[in-house]
Each structure stands twice: as structure tokens, then as C-alpha cells.
Write an enzyme that holds these catalytic residues in place. Sequence first.
Site, PDB file in Angstrom:
ATOM      1  N   LYS A   5      12.173  52.473  32.840  1.00 17.33           N
ATOM      2  CA  LYS A   5      11.783  51.086  33.148  1.00 17.33           C
ATOM      3  C   LYS A   5      12.563  50.676  34.388  1.00 17.33           C
ATOM      4  O   LYS A   5      13.619  51.263  34.692  1.00 17.33           O
ATOM      5  CB  LYS A   5      12.174  50.168  31.972  1.00 17.33           C
TER       6      LYS A   5
ATOM      7  N   GLY B 202       1.790  33.296  24.309  1.00 16.89           N
ATOM      8  CA  GLY B 202       1.581  33.798  25.663  1.00 16.89           C
ATOM      9  C   GLY B 202       0.105  34.052  25.911  1.00 16.89           C
ATOM     10  O   GLY B 202      -0.481  34.938  25.295  1.00 16.89           O
TER      11      GLY B 202
ATOM     12  N   GLY C 206      -1.218  35.104  28.698  1.00 19.52           N
ATOM     13  CA  GLY C 206      -1.256  35.838  29.974  1.00 19.52           C
ATOM     14  C   GLY C 206      -2.242  36.978  29.915  1.00 19.52           C
ATOM     15  O   GLY C 206      -3.234  36.937  29.187  1.00 19.52           O
TER      16      GLY C 206
ATOM     17  N   VAL D  88      -2.223  39.982  28.583  1.00 19.82           N
ATOM     18  CA  VAL D  88      -2.488  40.600  27.277  1.00 19.82           C
ATOM     19  C   VAL D  88      -2.931  39.544  26.272  1.00 19.82           C
ATOM     20  O   VAL D  88      -3.927  39.727  25.560  1.00 19.82           O
ATOM     21  CB  VAL D  88      -1.234  41.346  26.748  1.00 19.82           C
TER      22      VAL D  88
HETATM   23  P1  NAI Z   1       1.934  37.809  31.653  1.00 22.42           P
HETATM   24  O1  NAI Z   1       3.041  37.476  32.592  1.00 22.42           O
HETATM   25  O2  NAI Z   1       0.554  38.009  32.201  1.00 22.42           O
HETATM   26  O3  NAI Z   1       1.792  36.655  30.526  1.00 22.42           O
HETATM   27  C1  NAI Z   1       2.871  36.099  29.866  1.00 22.42           C
HETATM   28  C2  NAI Z   1       2.458  34.701  29.417  1.00 22.42           C
HETATM   29  O4  NAI Z   1       3.476  34.188  28.571  1.00 22.42           O
HETATM   30  C3  NAI Z   1       2.273  33.703  30.552  1.00 22.42           C
HETATM   31  O5  NAI Z   1       1.076  32.983  30.368  1.00 22.42           O
HETATM   32  C4  NAI Z   1       3.505  32.788  30.417  1.00 22.42           C
HETATM   33  O6  NAI Z   1       3.248  31.456  30.853  1.00 22.42           O
HETATM   34  C5  NAI Z   1       3.744  32.849  28.932  1.00 22.42           C
HETATM   35  N1  NAI Z   1       5.110  32.549  28.492  1.00 22.42           N
HETATM   36  C6  NAI Z   1       6.268  32.845  29.095  1.00 22.42           C
HETATM   37  N2  NAI Z   1       7.311  32.426  28.359  1.00 22.42           N
HETATM   38  C7  NAI Z   1       6.789  31.861  27.243  1.00 22.42           C
HETATM   39  C8  NAI Z   1       7.342  31.230  26.104  1.00 22.42           C
HETATM   40  N3  NAI Z   1       8.652  31.136  25.948  1.00 22.42           N
HETATM   41  N4  NAI Z   1       6.509  30.744  25.164  1.00 22.42           N
HETATM   42  C9  NAI Z   1       5.158  30.848  25.308  1.00 22.42           C
HETATM   43  N5  NAI Z   1       4.592  31.425  26.383  1.00 22.42           N
HETATM   44  C10 NAI Z   1       5.379  31.930  27.324  1.00 22.42           C
HETATM   45  O7  NAI Z   1       2.440  39.080  30.825  1.00 22.42           O
HETATM   46  P2  NAI Z   1       1.564  40.173  30.098  1.00 22.42           P
HETATM   47  O8  NAI Z   1       1.229  41.279  31.034  1.00 22.42           O
HETATM   48  O9  NAI Z   1       0.468  39.514  29.351  1.00 22.42           O
HETATM   49  O10 NAI Z   1       2.636  40.788  29.071  1.00 22.42           O
HETATM   50  C11 NAI Z   1       3.031  40.065  27.927  1.00 22.42           C
HETATM   51  C12 NAI Z   1       4.060  40.884  27.157  1.00 22.42           C
HETATM   52  O11 NAI Z   1       3.487  42.131  26.762  1.00 22.42           O
HETATM   53  C13 NAI Z   1       5.315  41.235  27.962  1.00 22.42           C
HETATM   54  O12 NAI Z   1       6.427  41.232  27.107  1.00 22.42           O
HETATM   55  C14 NAI Z   1       5.047  42.657  28.424  1.00 22.42           C
HETATM   56  O13 NAI Z   1       6.235  43.382  28.652  1.00 22.42           O
HETATM   57  C15 NAI Z   1       4.301  43.199  27.229  1.00 22.42           C
HETATM   58  N6  NAI Z   1       3.465  44.342  27.536  1.00 22.42           N
HETATM   59  C16 NAI Z   1       2.465  44.228  28.454  1.00 22.42           C
HETATM   60  C17 NAI Z   1       1.664  45.301  28.737  1.00 22.42           C
HETATM   61  C18 NAI Z   1       0.517  45.192  29.684  1.00 22.42           C
HETATM   62  O14 NAI Z   1      -0.330  46.106  29.723  1.00 22.42           O
HETATM   63  N7  NAI Z   1       0.423  44.112  30.444  1.00 22.42           N
HETATM   64  C19 NAI Z   1       1.885  46.635  28.126  1.00 22.42           C
HETATM   65  C20 NAI Z   1       2.915  46.612  27.100  1.00 22.42           C
HETATM   66  C21 NAI Z   1       3.687  45.513  26.855  1.00 22.42           C
END
Ligand code: NAI
Length: 352
Positions: free
Chosen positions: A82, A176, A178, A180
Site C-alpha cells: 500500500k 459513505g 462514494g 463503492v
Molecule cells: P470515496 O472517496 O469515493 O468515497 C468515500 C465517501 O465517504 C465519500 O462520499 C465521503 O464524503 C464519505 N465519507 C468520508 N468520511 C465519512 C464519514 N466519517 N462518515 C460518512 N461518510 C464519510 O471512496 P471509495 O473508493 O468509495 O472507498 C470507500 C472505502 O472502501 C475506503 O475505505 C476504501 O479504502 C475502501 N475500498 C475501496 C475499493 C475500491 O475499489 N474503490 C476497494 C477496496 C476497499
Amino acid sequence: METTLTDGGEIWASEQLVLCRDEESGLRAVIAIDDTTLGPGLGGIRRRSYPDAAAAIFECRRLAAAMTLKNALAEVPFGGAKSVIVDDGPVADRAALMRRFGAFVARTGGAYLPGVDMGTSVADLATIRAAGADVSCADDDPSPWTALGVAAAIVAAVEQVDRREGVDGVTVLVQGAGHVGDSLARHLAARGARVLVADVDAARAEALAAEIGGAVVAADQLLTTPCDVLAPCAVARVVNDHTIPRFACRIVAGAANDTLAARADAERLAARGIVYVPDYVANAGGVVHIDAIRRTGGTEHLGERVLAIGERVGELLREAAAAGLTPTTVAERRARRLLAAARAPHAERAAA
Ligand code: NAI
């Protein structure tokens, strides 16, 4: 609380730990290559702010160690690694920063294969690749595949815990909205689940909830809102000794890497009767996608491979229940066995 380099593990835990600094672009980054027994270390690049350098190194190493488990259990030919790029505020030239980081990644000689994570994008990965690094996710976002796998994990967990089929009428709180979380919420709503969405970006949560016929929960009400499944899809360490007593859910299964603040939280959840699906089992859809693209350049049969996460979760929960262990312990043991067998293939064959 101050972080130290040895929090959560001994100082020599990673195979290789690289600190990167470049004054011109303002780059401060960490690359942790945890274990390359099964192949080069695959893991995303996270960009966020940290209270201090030790906190960045600590998080990077923990995330890298989880990637070793994730890649082993998903049966993809990669080790765990990572990186984190420290976000010290707006940068004048993001592309220059990513190019510089790409040059540092290239110096690992392919031992580290980066992909996207929170705070980085497919466009960043393309820039890093142009600087000479071998990368994944420069052309495709793995998030939809991650979400498909998490949905399968949630369905499997509900089916196992409630001895029922599907998730029709089950309440899932997605933290979240985002990359995912958005896609996960849509999968679950399409399967009849009642989806609640919480995001610090309230407008994002509202837009998603409106589209899928779900409801919004204020981000600070997340812990105490009754639901069947809590799906953390945002920040790390949502499950900790402060939050566990307040949870009003029966299952925790989501995408967020490093969901447990401490290893003992797996036992604490179990003591409250909450079933926890290890994050690195549920969220492996992204690495399965990366593996498919690296092998064949295409996504043929990828859906089946990602949906196998559901079968794996079902097996894991059954084995854990039968043995009176947490799913985390069972998953760790399995990953350790796979790594030990790969380290000693001859001994393993002789014993077979
Ligand atoms: P992202 O950055 O697209 O979305 C994260 C979302 O969470 C955003 O909408 C943000 O406003 C929100 N957020 C942040 N802090 C928050 C809180 N305290 N309470 C509520 N909402 C909050 O990230 P993504 O790509 O969706 O990833 C989400 C998680 O999944 C991360 O932990 C990432 O490491 C994990 N992950 C993602 C993968 C992927 O393919 N994108 C693969 C494996 C794990």
C-alpha cells in the site's frame, strides 16, 4: 493520541518500507511492501492528511498487511502493499506530484503495483504510469466490482445469520456514498433491501437516497441508528472500543479497509452478538478485477469470480460458527496457511 511506529506491530513488520520526499512538488509519501510471497505487492495509493509522519507510516503499514490477507484469500497472484501520499493541503501542480511519486514507485522495480484508493483517481494512476511505474486502475475504476463483491458478502451474511434467502426487506445502513457506497446501495436496493445512506457530504447522501428510494441518516447518527447491517464504506477504524457498545446493528460488512481499530475488536463484536465479515474478504472485488485485467485485458467471467466472494463469506461464517471462533480468526488462519504453503511448496507437496 500520538502514534508511534510500533503501534499495532513490531518495527520490522513490513518486508520493505520506503519514505519518499521531493521538495519541488511537495511530495511526502510512504510505500509499504508487506509481503511478496505470492507475488508483487498490490495495493492502492491513499491520499489524505495525517496528524504526523508516524501516523501516515502506521496507516500505510496496516493497510499493506491487510492487502496481504486480501490477495491471498481472493486467490490472486499478488502479495500485499500500500502507499500513502500525505495531503498537506492544495498542491500547485497535482500532475507533477503524481509524476514524482511514479518515479519512486518505478524504483521499487515492480515489487509494488499501485492502484486507486481514497483520495486518488484513475487519472492520477495514468500519470503515475506515464512516469514509468507499472500500475493498475489507470484505465478502469475497480469500484463497481468492489461494490458487487460487498453486496454478495452482505447477502451471504444475512442468509447465514438469519437462515433465509436474499435481502428483501433487510435494512442496510451504508456509510459513505462514494465510489463503492453508491454502487453498493444501488445493488442492495435492486434486491429489495431498505437502504439508509450516511455521508459527511449530506447532499451526496440525499441525492443517492432519493434515486434509490432509500433514506438519509445524519453522519453523526450512524452508530446508533437501528439497522440489520452496517456497511462501512468510508473511513478506517469505524469499529473500535468506543463505537462497539453503541452499535444498533446485527452484522457489520462493508468495503472500508482497516475497519477494526484493534484486532481485539473482532472478539468485542462477537461478544455483543454482532457478526463481522472481515473487510479484506468482503472488499476483494477490486483486486479480482485488477487480476482479470492484468491477465487477459478483459472482464470475461469477472462477475462470477467476484460473486464467489459471497460463497467465501458463507463458508467462512459457517466454519467460524462451527468452531466457536470469530470469522476474523478463521480468515487469518486460512491466509496464514496459504502463505506458509507458498513459502514451503516442497515440504507441502511431500506432506500431501
Ligand atoms: P470515496 O472517496 O469515493 O468515497 C468515500 C465517501 O465517504 C465519500 O462520499 C465521503 O464524503 C464519505 N465519507 C468520508 N468520511 C465519512 C464519514 N466519517 N462518515 C460518512 N461518510 C464519510 O471512496 P471509495 O473508493 O468509495 O472507498 C470507500 C472505502 O472502501 C475506503 O475505505 C476504501 O479504502 C475502501 N475500498 C475501496 C475499493 C475500491 O475499489 N474503490 C476497494 C477496496 C476497499
